[in-house]
Scaffold this motif. Structure first.
Motif, PDB file in Angstrom:
ATOM      1  N   TYR A 133      35.829  46.083  32.434  1.00 41.27           N
ATOM      2  CA  TYR A 133      35.685  46.822  33.688  1.00 41.27           C
ATOM      3  C   TYR A 133      37.058  47.293  34.177  1.00 41.27           C
ATOM      4  CZ  TYR A 133      30.811  45.255  34.558  1.00 41.27           C
ATOM      5  OH  TYR A 133      29.453  45.037  34.509  1.00 41.27           O
ATOM      6  N   SER A 134      37.032  48.254  35.089  1.00 35.65           N
ATOM      7  CA  SER A 134      38.243  48.738  35.763  1.00 35.65           C
ATOM      8  C   SER A 134      39.287  49.250  34.787  1.00 35.65           C
ATOM      9  CB  SER A 134      38.846  47.641  36.657  1.00 35.65           C
ATOM     10  OG  SER A 134      37.917  47.191  37.616  1.00 35.65           O
ATOM     11  N   HIS A 135      38.809  49.835  33.706  1.00 36.04           N
ATOM     12  CA  HIS A 135      39.722  50.407  32.714  1.00 36.04           C
ATOM     13  C   HIS A 135      40.524  51.545  33.328  1.00 36.04           C
ATOM     14  CE1 HIS A 135      40.094  53.973  29.953  1.00 36.04           C
ATOM     15  NE2 HIS A 135      40.925  53.126  29.371  1.00 36.04           N
ATOM     16  N   ARG A 136      41.832  51.539  33.082  1.00 36.42           N
ATOM     17  CA  ARG A 136      42.710  52.621  33.510  1.00 36.42           C
ATOM     18  C   ARG A 136      43.220  53.362  32.279  1.00 36.42           C
ATOM     19  NH1 ARG A 136      45.451  48.235  35.965  1.00 36.42           N
ATOM     20  NH2 ARG A 136      47.131  48.717  34.509  1.00 36.42           N
ATOM     21  N   VAL A 156      34.101  47.763  24.888  1.00 34.90           N
ATOM     22  CA  VAL A 156      33.469  48.877  25.589  1.00 34.90           C
ATOM     23  C   VAL A 156      34.178  49.036  26.931  1.00 34.90           C
ATOM     24  CG1 VAL A 156      31.341  49.747  26.628  1.00 34.90           C
ATOM     25  CG2 VAL A 156      31.263  48.480  24.458  1.00 34.90           C
ATOM     26  N   LEU A 157      34.665  50.237  27.203  1.00 35.98           N
ATOM     27  CA  LEU A 157      35.470  50.476  28.391  1.00 35.98           C
ATOM     28  C   LEU A 157      34.621  51.058  29.515  1.00 35.98           C
ATOM     29  CD1 LEU A 157      38.609  52.064  26.673  1.00 35.98           C
ATOM     30  CD2 LEU A 157      38.244  49.668  27.298  1.00 35.98           C
ATOM     31  N   CYS A 158      34.787  50.521  30.706  1.00 34.31           N
ATOM     32  CA  CYS A 158      34.117  51.023  31.906  1.00 34.31           C
ATOM     33  C   CYS A 158      35.185  51.279  32.960  1.00 34.31           C
ATOM     34  CB  CYS A 158      33.085  50.001  32.411  1.00 34.31           C
ATOM     35  SG  CYS A 158      32.278  50.460  33.971  1.00 34.31           S
ATOM     36  N   ILE A 174      38.123  41.878  33.528  1.00 35.77           N
ATOM     37  CA  ILE A 174      38.210  42.508  34.839  1.00 35.77           C
ATOM     38  C   ILE A 174      39.664  42.579  35.273  1.00 35.77           C
ATOM     39  CG2 ILE A 174      35.934  41.601  35.480  1.00 35.77           C
ATOM     40  CD1 ILE A 174      37.479  39.603  37.330  1.00 35.77           C
ATOM     41  N   ILE A 175      39.898  43.180  36.456  1.00 35.72           N
ATOM     42  CA  ILE A 175      41.266  43.111  37.009  1.00 35.72           C
ATOM     43  C   ILE A 175      41.196  42.363  38.345  1.00 35.72           C
ATOM     44  CG2 ILE A 175      43.377  44.340  37.583  1.00 35.72           C
ATOM     45  CD1 ILE A 175      42.705  46.498  35.748  1.00 35.72           C
ATOM     46  N   THR A 176      41.405  43.052  39.448  1.00 36.69           N
ATOM     47  CA  THR A 176      41.538  42.340  40.733  1.00 36.69           C
ATOM     48  C   THR A 176      40.335  42.506  41.656  1.00 36.69           C
ATOM     49  OG1 THR A 176      42.747  44.249  41.603  1.00 36.69           O
ATOM     50  CG2 THR A 176      44.057  42.420  40.747  1.00 36.69           C
ATOM     51  N   THR A 177      39.244  43.064  41.154  1.00 37.96           N
ATOM     52  CA  THR A 177      38.050  43.196  41.990  1.00 37.96           C
ATOM     53  C   THR A 177      37.548  41.823  42.419  1.00 37.96           C
ATOM     54  OG1 THR A 177      37.425  45.169  40.761  1.00 37.96           O
ATOM     55  CG2 THR A 177      35.715  44.125  42.084  1.00 37.96           C
ATOM     56  N   LYS A 178      37.122  41.720  43.648  1.00 33.91           N
ATOM     57  CA  LYS A 178      36.595  40.452  44.142  1.00 33.91           C
ATOM     58  C   LYS A 178      35.282  40.131  43.440  1.00 33.91           C
ATOM     59  CE  LYS A 178      36.010  37.894  48.470  1.00 33.91           C
ATOM     60  NZ  LYS A 178      37.151  37.016  48.151  1.00 33.91           N
ATOM     61  N   ILE A 179      35.247  38.983  42.804  1.00 33.53           N
ATOM     62  CA  ILE A 179      34.040  38.526  42.116  1.00 33.53           C
ATOM     63  C   ILE A 179      33.416  37.433  42.985  1.00 33.53           C
ATOM     64  CG2 ILE A 179      33.071  37.610  39.975  1.00 33.53           C
ATOM     65  CD1 ILE A 179      34.376  40.332  39.635  1.00 33.53           C
ATOM     66  N   SER A 180      32.470  37.841  43.806  1.00 31.41           N
ATOM     67  CA  SER A 180      31.854  36.930  44.780  1.00 31.41           C
ATOM     68  C   SER A 180      30.894  35.965  44.099  1.00 31.41           C
ATOM     69  CB  SER A 180      31.092  37.752  45.818  1.00 31.41           C
ATOM     70  OG  SER A 180      29.987  38.402  45.200  1.00 31.41           O
ATOM     71  N   ASP A 181      30.399  35.010  44.873  1.00 30.43           N
ATOM     72  CA  ASP A 181      29.421  34.073  44.320  1.00 30.43           C
ATOM     73  C   ASP A 181      28.176  34.801  43.826  1.00 30.43           C
ATOM     74  OD1 ASP A 181      28.686  34.813  46.907  1.00 30.43           O
ATOM     75  OD2 ASP A 181      27.921  32.838  47.451  1.00 30.43           O
ATOM     76  N   LYS A 182      27.756  35.849  44.542  1.00 28.35           N
ATOM     77  CA  LYS A 182      26.573  36.614  44.145  1.00 28.35           C
ATOM     78  C   LYS A 182      26.811  37.337  42.818  1.00 28.35           C
ATOM     79  CE  LYS A 182      24.213  35.596  47.844  1.00 28.35           C
ATOM     80  NZ  LYS A 182      23.072  34.644  47.732  1.00 28.35           N
ATOM     81  N   LEU A 183      28.016  37.867  42.653  1.00 31.44           N
ATOM     82  CA  LEU A 183      28.325  38.585  41.417  1.00 31.44           C
ATOM     83  C   LEU A 183      28.448  37.612  40.248  1.00 31.44           C
ATOM     84  CD1 LEU A 183      28.633  41.427  40.432  1.00 31.44           C
ATOM     85  CD2 LEU A 183      31.042  41.388  41.107  1.00 31.44           C
ATOM     86  N   LYS A 192      29.175  34.592  29.588  1.00 31.03           N
ATOM     87  CA  LYS A 192      29.660  33.210  29.499  1.00 31.03           C
ATOM     88  C   LYS A 192      31.128  33.070  29.903  1.00 31.03           C
ATOM     89  CE  LYS A 192      26.524  31.959  25.702  1.00 31.03           C
ATOM     90  NZ  LYS A 192      25.847  33.268  25.601  1.00 31.03           N
ATOM     91  N   PHE A 193      31.886  34.171  29.812  1.00 30.23           N
ATOM     92  CA  PHE A 193      33.333  34.081  30.045  1.00 30.23           C
ATOM     93  C   PHE A 193      33.814  35.337  30.758  1.00 30.23           C
ATOM     94  CE2 PHE A 193      37.823  34.378  28.494  1.00 30.23           C
ATOM     95  CZ  PHE A 193      38.284  33.159  28.988  1.00 30.23           C
ATOM     96  N   ILE A 194      34.551  35.130  31.855  1.00 26.46           N
ATOM     97  CA  ILE A 194      35.151  36.232  32.606  1.00 26.46           C
ATOM     98  C   ILE A 194      36.664  36.097  32.486  1.00 26.46           C
ATOM     99  CG2 ILE A 194      35.436  37.336  34.858  1.00 26.46           C
ATOM    100  CD1 ILE A 194      32.725  36.163  35.663  1.00 26.46           C
ATOM    101  N   SER A 195      37.288  37.100  31.878  1.00 23.28           N
ATOM    102  CA  SER A 195      38.745  37.112  31.731  1.00 23.28           C
ATOM    103  C   SER A 195      39.320  38.137  32.694  1.00 23.28           C
ATOM    104  CB  SER A 195      39.126  37.478  30.291  1.00 23.28           C
ATOM    105  OG  SER A 195      40.518  37.732  30.190  1.00 23.28           O
ATOM    106  N   THR A 196      40.206  37.697  33.565  1.00 19.78           N
ATOM    107  CA  THR A 196      40.893  38.636  34.449  1.00 19.78           C
ATOM    108  C   THR A 196      42.241  39.000  33.850  1.00 19.78           C
ATOM    109  OG1 THR A 196      41.763  39.047  36.674  1.00 19.78           O
ATOM    110  CG2 THR A 196      41.784  36.755  35.911  1.00 19.78           C
ATOM    111  N   ARG A 197      42.521  40.290  33.808  1.00 20.23           N
ATOM    112  CA  ARG A 197      43.775  40.769  33.210  1.00 20.23           C
ATOM    113  C   ARG A 197      44.923  40.633  34.215  1.00 20.23           C
ATOM    114  NH1 ARG A 197      39.947  44.640  32.125  1.00 20.23           N
ATOM    115  NH2 ARG A 197      40.925  46.412  33.197  1.00 20.23           N
ATOM    116  N   THR A 198      44.979  39.505  34.861  1.00 19.10           N
ATOM    117  CA  THR A 198      45.984  39.218  35.880  1.00 19.10           C
ATOM    118  C   THR A 198      46.374  37.747  35.770  1.00 19.10           C
ATOM    119  OG1 THR A 198      44.237  38.704  37.491  1.00 19.10           O
ATOM    120  CG2 THR A 198      45.125  40.945  37.511  1.00 19.10           C
ATOM    121  N   ILE A 199      47.531  37.423  36.338  1.00 14.30           N
ATOM    122  CA  ILE A 199      47.926  36.011  36.393  1.00 14.30           C
ATOM    123  C   ILE A 199      47.105  35.289  37.456  1.00 14.30           C
ATOM    124  CG2 ILE A 199      49.796  34.418  36.979  1.00 14.30           C
ATOM    125  CD1 ILE A 199      51.757  36.399  35.763  1.00 14.30           C
TER     126      ILE A 199
END
Length: 326
Positions: free
Chosen positions: A6-9, A28-30, A50-59, A69-76
């Motif tokens: 997600y959030s591909h630049r 796959v880029l979105c 993902i990058i810095t989008t807020k991933i809420s409990d609902k999401l 199964k796995f969410i990787s954020t491209r951030t520290i």
């Protein structure tokens, strides 16, 4: 295996191509950030990036329901993800690291710009005011710099500062033996009391929340400079504004601010922003505000993409993953 990013630049494209080939991963880029409306795009993917989008409990719940199964954020940092809900549902989380030089170089730049009153000088010169009144700066070798956080970035900052001849104080829960040749470790209270410049390189945690506030500011020297290239939540923004207005704080340079979700990396010049505190800070001649860009170099973007892809690979293969948080 497949990864949905997600959030591909556009600046990431060449690196996604390079590292998807290197690690034999279909990516796959979105271009859009993850939302409840587009979460179904992740059906059939075990891993998303993902990058810095807020991933809420609902999401988090939504992604869990469709099999992620796995969410990787491209951030520290990973404070934008509801870690508690992810842990509850068994959705695993990973972050990345990248060249500490990007943020370290930027930090030094911000320190020098702050103490040399560069913002005021540039704004004056833009209207052909070349007078000297009010823009006399300070020399770094005469000052004491307090570094909060001596992880990879903090240590890189300290290494650079050592060449300027300034005295360096440091605070961290875990002292690093290697940098003791450059710094004196002190308590946080002593760092607040004795620093002319305070630069922050700590993570966003419950313990660190608003560590710069009216009480800690009261301990500081009059005219102290605050540099924050870490996380906005480290500073109570209202207290910082008050301290700048009453001239307790001599200046600030910040690349992050509280509640910045939805702000950074978007073209909002025709929008009415609900960011009063940021607008106030930007109005001060002795405050520099940049939009979370300290990380943004070619090397850092390459590292972020590679580590996110590799983290997903290691997770799926059940191997040791240095970036897995939960």
């Amino acid at each position: 295996m497949k990864v949905l990013a997600y959030s591909h630049r556009q600046d990431e494209t060449e690196y996604f191509k390079k590292f998807s080939k290197k690690y034999d991963v279909e990516v796959v880029l979105c271009d859009d950030p993850p939302t409840m409306e587009n979460a179904d795009l992740a059906k059939g993917f075990d891993c998303i990036s993902i990058i810095t989008t807020k991933i809420s409990d609902k999401l988090v719940e939504k992604f869990h329901e469709i099999g992620v199964k796995f969410i990787s954020t491209r951030t520290i940092g990973y404070d934008h993800i509801d870690i508690k809900k992810a842990k509850e549902l068994g959705v695993h989380i990973g972050n990345v690291n990248y060249s500490p030089n990007s943020v370290a170089d930027y930090t030094i730049m911000m320190i020098l710009m702050a103490i040399r009153k560069t913002k005021a000088i540039i704004e004056r010169s833009n209207v052909q005011d070349y007078s000297l009144k009010g823009v006399q700066g300070k020399e770094l070798h005469n000052l004491t710099v307090g570094v909060i956080g001596t992880g990879r970035i903090g240590r890189a900052v300290i290494s650079r500062l050592s060449g300027f001849g300034c005295k360096i104080l440091a605070y961290d829960l875990y002292e690093n033996e290697e940098i003791k040749k450059y710094v004196t470790y002190v308590t946080l209270e002593d760092l607040f009391k004795n620093s002319d410049i305070i630069t922050m390189h700590a993570p966003a945690t419950d313990d660190n929340y608003h560590m710069i506030n009216k009480d800690s500011i009261a301990l500081m020297k009059d005219g102290t400079f605050i540099i924050n290239i870490a996380r906005g939540s480290l500073i109570n923004t209202e207290d910082l504004i008050d301290a700048i207005e009453n001239k307790k704080i001599g200046g600030a340079a910040i690349d992050v601010i509280e509640n910045e979700f939805g702000l950074c990396y978007n073209d909002l010049k025709c929008e009415i922003l609900d960011k009063r505190e940021m607008a106030i800070l930007k109005s001060f001649p002795n405050v520099i505000v940049t939009p979370h860009t300290a990380f943004y170099t070619d090397q850092a973007v390459s590292d972020m993409v590679e580590h996110s892809i590799l983290s997903c690979v290691l997770f799926m293969e059940g191997k040791e993953n240095p970036w897995q948080i939960e």
